[in-house]
Motif scaffolding. Sequence first.
Motif, PDB file in Angstrom:
ATOM      1  N   THR A  68      20.475  29.447  36.830  1.00  0.00           N
ATOM      2  CA  THR A  68      21.810  29.821  36.372  1.00  0.00           C
ATOM      3  C   THR A  68      22.429  28.635  35.653  1.00  0.00           C
ATOM      4  O   THR A  68      22.267  27.495  36.071  1.00  0.00           O
ATOM      5  CB  THR A  68      22.722  30.234  37.540  1.00  0.00           C
ATOM      6  N   ASN A 101      26.143  27.382  33.304  1.00  0.00           N
ATOM      7  CA  ASN A 101      27.565  27.430  33.621  1.00  0.00           C
ATOM      8  C   ASN A 101      28.374  28.221  32.599  1.00  0.00           C
ATOM      9  O   ASN A 101      29.517  27.916  32.351  1.00  0.00           O
ATOM     10  CB  ASN A 101      28.119  26.018  33.786  1.00  0.00           C
ATOM     11  N   TRP A 102      27.771  29.214  31.968  1.00  0.00           N
ATOM     12  CA  TRP A 102      28.627  30.114  31.171  1.00  0.00           C
ATOM     13  C   TRP A 102      28.409  31.562  31.610  1.00  0.00           C
ATOM     14  O   TRP A 102      27.378  31.901  32.200  1.00  0.00           O
ATOM     15  CB  TRP A 102      28.426  29.925  29.675  1.00  0.00           C
ATOM     16  N   THR A 103      29.399  32.368  31.309  1.00  0.00           N
ATOM     17  CA  THR A 103      29.500  33.662  31.953  1.00  0.00           C
ATOM     18  C   THR A 103      28.325  34.590  31.694  1.00  0.00           C
ATOM     19  O   THR A 103      27.730  35.118  32.627  1.00  0.00           O
ATOM     20  CB  THR A 103      30.775  34.376  31.485  1.00  0.00           C
ATOM     21  N   LEU A 131      25.286  33.814  33.560  1.00  0.00           N
ATOM     22  CA  LEU A 131      25.429  34.036  34.998  1.00  0.00           C
ATOM     23  C   LEU A 131      25.328  35.512  35.342  1.00  0.00           C
ATOM     24  O   LEU A 131      24.648  35.909  36.289  1.00  0.00           O
ATOM     25  CB  LEU A 131      26.776  33.503  35.480  1.00  0.00           C
ATOM     26  N   ALA A 141      34.461  23.078  27.907  1.00  0.00           N
ATOM     27  CA  ALA A 141      35.792  23.374  28.428  1.00  0.00           C
ATOM     28  C   ALA A 141      36.866  22.764  27.531  1.00  0.00           C
ATOM     29  O   ALA A 141      37.947  23.333  27.353  1.00  0.00           O
ATOM     30  CB  ALA A 141      35.933  22.854  29.854  1.00  0.00           C
ATOM     31  N   PHE A 152      32.462  34.532  25.747  1.00  0.00           N
ATOM     32  CA  PHE A 152      33.686  35.238  26.147  1.00  0.00           C
ATOM     33  C   PHE A 152      34.824  35.036  25.170  1.00  0.00           C
ATOM     34  O   PHE A 152      35.827  35.744  25.239  1.00  0.00           O
ATOM     35  CB  PHE A 152      34.098  34.801  27.548  1.00  0.00           C
ATOM     36  N   VAL A 176      33.810  39.446  33.666  1.00  0.00           N
ATOM     37  CA  VAL A 176      34.207  38.227  34.375  1.00  0.00           C
ATOM     38  C   VAL A 176      35.395  37.578  33.676  1.00  0.00           C
ATOM     39  O   VAL A 176      36.417  37.285  34.286  1.00  0.00           O
ATOM     40  CB  VAL A 176      33.025  37.243  34.442  1.00  0.00           C
ATOM     41  N   ASP A 177      35.258  37.384  32.375  1.00  0.00           N
ATOM     42  CA  ASP A 177      36.246  36.585  31.659  1.00  0.00           C
ATOM     43  C   ASP A 177      37.556  37.314  31.440  1.00  0.00           C
ATOM     44  O   ASP A 177      38.608  36.705  31.430  1.00  0.00           O
ATOM     45  CB  ASP A 177      35.677  36.147  30.303  1.00  0.00           C
ATOM     46  N   PRO A 195      30.770  36.859  38.948  1.00  0.00           N
ATOM     47  CA  PRO A 195      29.526  37.227  38.272  1.00  0.00           C
ATOM     48  C   PRO A 195      28.683  38.183  39.121  1.00  0.00           C
ATOM     49  O   PRO A 195      28.058  39.103  38.575  1.00  0.00           O
ATOM     50  CB  PRO A 195      28.811  35.882  38.092  1.00  0.00           C
TER      51      PRO A 195
END
Lengths: 317, 650, 341
Positions: A38, A40-42, A45, A186, A211, A290-291, A297
């Motif tokens: 996994t 770290n972006w949606t 995930l 970020a 997203f 998610v976003d 997730p």
Amino acid sequence: MRAVTRFVKSGVVGAAMLAAGATGASAQDSSDPIRIITNNWTSQLVLSNVLGQILQAQGTNVEYKSSDTQLQYTALAGGDMDFQVEVWEGSQAEAFEKALAGGAVDYGAHEAVTREDWWYPKYMNEMCPGLPDWKALDACAGKLATAETGSKGRFVGPPADWGKHYSERIQALKMNFQEVPVGQAATLWAELQAAYDRKEPIVLFNWTPNFIEAKFDGQFVEFPVYEPACLSDPKWGSNPDAVYDCGAPAKGYLKKAGSKQLGEKWPKAAAFLKKVNFTNPQIAAAAAMVDVDGMTPEDAAKKWIADNEAVWKAWLQ
Amino acid sequence: MTSSAAVVRPAAARAPPLDLIAMVAVLAALLVLAQLVPVFDKWPEALVIPVRGWVTDFFAWFAQTAKPVTRAIAWLLAQPLALVEALLYRGIPAWKWPPLPWPAIVLGAALLGHWIGGRPLALLCGLASFYLALFGLWPDAMQTLAIVLVTVPLAAISGLLLGIWATRSRRAERVLNVIFDVMQATPHMAYLGPVVILFGFGQVPAMLATLGFALPPMARCTILGIRTVPRDVIEAGHMAGCTPLQLLWKVELPAAERTLLLGLNQVVMQTLAMAVIASLVGASGLGQKLLFSLQQLQIGKAVEQGVAITLIAIVLDRMTQAFMRRNPQRIAPGTPWVRRHRYLVAFGVLVVVTIAAARMFPALAIYPKELTLSYGGPINDAVRWISRNLFPYVKPIRDSITIWLLLPLRDFYLFLPWPVVIGIPAMIGWHFGGWRLALLPVGLLGFLMLAGFWTPLMLTLYLVTSTTVLCVIIGIPLGIWAARRPLAARIINTVCDTLQTFPSFIYLIPVIMLFQTSDLSNVIAMLAYATVPAIRFTYLGLLRVPQATVEAATAAGATAAQRLRKVELPIAFPEILLGINQTIMMALAMVAITALIGSRDLGQEIYKALPGADTGRGLLAGLGIAFIGIIADRLIGAWAQKRKKELGMG
Amino acid sequence: MTAPAKISCRHLWKIFGPDPQGFLKRHGEAPKDEDFARENYIGAVRDVSFDVYPGEILIIMGLSGSGKSTLIRAITRLNDPTQGQILLDGNDLLKATPAELIDLRRHKMGMVFQHFGLLPHRSVLSNVAFPLEVRGAAREERETRAREMIKLVGLEGREDYFPRELSGGQQQRVGIARSLAVEPDIWFLDEPFSALDPLIRREMQDEFLRLQKLLRKTIVFITHDFDEAIRLGDRIGIMKDGRLVQLATPEDMVSAPADDYVREFTRNAPRDRILTVGAVASREHVPVNGVNVLASAKIGDAAALVLSSDKAIAVIDADGKPVGAIDRKRMIAALYPDGAR
């Protein structure tokens, strides 16, 4: 003392039995967990969870391992992790090729395509007439200037180590811009959010699918269309003395990658993963849960599986 | 006072002119030289020694060669972690064992708090744990807690052993001291690179990186604790006929208990400080979720998660502190077993009851999602409101600081030829501590230059200098104010505590929204952390001015301002200097964090090296930051020492 | 005191500096004060020799920095001496292996410290039982013995207290009880009462004398207080700059101080309670009639009789045989040596 040795002995015996169990089951899928990477972006995930949950429903053990996008390839090649659902051409092609040479396996491409390039929010169309053409943007540089860049336009670039050559592109195209690289994604989004709320002009690095398109309205800047020669032959393009005088490919691949042992230890699961194929709308919808809707997730994956039964059932055939 | 003033004056009158003139002359000569001979201006790229490549190759080779060993270590460490994880949130599915139900942990924490520190602590522990459940952070928090619960004893024990070793051998102590100095001055993030290469990604490597960072304070406290056991107590142990081992276990360590617990407290705080950073190498838990939230621009959610980390830190901090204050209690003879172990019994009952209850009511096993709360939305809105509405006021300030202060300073630093940059600290060192202290900056900075880190080094120096200057301008007046008004002291203290325990990553987002990706953002993010010691040490320095001296000044008819300027500040000066020293250290520690905003300094080098497994680059850049810290520490330390001696306080 | 010495110190040196052994050798095992000053060595104990006899209280007295603390640490080997010999019942203590040393301390030595040296994390009972615990005594046995000791020093009922809950005097009683728990032959006391208030100090001195009457240990007692030395000691050694200036009974020291340094201490000593009549009497014989004094009587006790008599009074020994005489003049000279001059 004696108790300790006994404990150690029983541990050794236990481990030996486990090992025996693992080798004995090699004809079928192993009972060891498949280690799904996994990031770290949606979208990554959610998709990882979708596949993990489908596999679990089929009785395969699954373990999620979070990793960095570059290091994951060392781990895939070394057999420390087993499957990655999103391999991006734009930012990961190089590391991916290296991993393939080192023993990792290409699990095929999704229908979805990817694009990474300069991007701006839609309201800028009024401020800089002629957008999305890059020449119109260049003419608009003064509006994007800040104290730090002086008279030059400010382009919020990707982290310096992402292997983009935007400073070179600015030079090659003789643009009146300066790249300000951020430290991590970020930061890009914080910049975008702030500028968006204040309706300030901004040009930044962005990619699709992610997203951002669900939350912000905007589009990519159109640079001279990419051709491989642009990167190798200086004569190509508007600047006869420089490479990089073009945009990025508008349709980069999105692939899957697996470890060597994935096919050996879990043949059934491997066959399924090879068939997995997401499209851009599917990915965007998964990420939006998610976003935009604020689901986790895991829950988003559950919902996606429920909503798209026909899609994934086909992959299992 | 008169006598010490008399000592100060001749020294001040004697030292500067000659020294100062000589120094300025040398620097001017160096500047001219740099213009004439290019090698003395910018060190040529061709002469850079490829140390970083060597280090990277070495680690790559070592990682490959030592793979069986590192794998074995990782496996070994994974076992206790697996056990704790099973207890806290995973359970043992194979045996159909459930994890501890959440009420058992919440009430258990309260029980533990009551045992250690009575009702207030029980309340704090219970409520803080309940927060984790209430805001839907339970599994993540338990993951983080599991890492903490396994890492802390590990770091404490290894620190203890190293500390004991240092007290047994002077040579070991000298070597360890140097290593600890470097380790503590190296930013957290620089530990991740080598660890990733050797141990890969995930919980265990994160534990190991944390271990490396949390161990030095424990070892230091062990050394201090054992060294400060009263001589009589040690001799009594000898005369009682203790063997060396008996002396250690029965006399030295128990007598040093408080200092050891202070070390443990430090270990806990460092471990939690690593919680977020460690998630960069794949540690799951609150830190990872926090980074993910930031990635999604969900600042409110990130704050919820950050508060959870802070709460865990506060609870563990208060627990260890209360434990430190505890005295052994007299137990009346004939107390029944159950009464003597009433907390243990109560906990046992609690576990059994909750597990049984959780079978009947699933809501007691896993906290139901429908009952969770969130305050993330309003915080998101607040941050965006600030960014929208304060920006018009911030922009002119931002632009003028950037144009008039930061950019000229940056250009100046980049213009300076290297002999001048190395020469200035060397001369300061020579002035305060002789040639040994002069050689330190020459050696360390020279090494960084030869290794090809000059530009990031100068950009780091530029950011740290700017930050330190602003910290002094902000921090000293606040410290003076706090020393004057108890209420101000309380408010400032609370703010400082919060600033220091809250995960720094969260500040970055609002800062970026207001100040964009710029050097000023970096400076401001560093400022939030680094002002704290400037305030604290000024405050403490002023409080420690002898009461009699203050009264004498008042009796002599000094106004409040005169008293401050002529009496209190000069006496508190050494202390304030140490505060500035700490400020620099904090700013340096933040350099690595601000890399996430975007910069071109050494912190960025560390951060960039992380994913590419470019160990040499990351490690050397980390050492570079450590070197700056060590040089600043030694120079300022020598200065403060000199002043103290002149004031007759050394 | 004809019994063989319990402890014999022979030419003991303790020198601090980079190379103490070499320093001693360079100066022929007898460096002078100038040598120390020139080479920046510190001679904390310099060529000290003395014997301690069984059942005797030997006091080592000196001001701070005189080396008395270093001396007792050299004898107990808490700090190994640079050179010399320490015989304990005829065995060379400096040749003892670490294991033998531990054994000696567990069975033969007890020590009381100026700042008590109690273990803060242990109760009174556990502190007193500590030496027995480290030598491996069973719980039952050591606690019984510890309780006895606690009773001996008058702290019954405080067994479960922690040191922080006791007064200074009480803490030192614990220290004493602990040092006696292993029934040592030799009892070292390093300024045991210096940290206490004057009144408590007096009380503790009495307590000490009471215990010694009961136990008859061989004692080396360190103090900086000459009055305490005189009050408690059978013999007193005075140290100055690392050297033992004089070692004598209180009486000999008062009546014949070795030098001005010692005289300075003796000046304000309670001579009436130290000097015996025998020591100040003349050797002339006067007829023994009804009035005479014992030679062993302290002059303070005889003063009234002698001063009220116009003639010299006969001094007799325990058997009644005349050994000398004392008159008013002699008595005044003995009581007020400065005034008489």
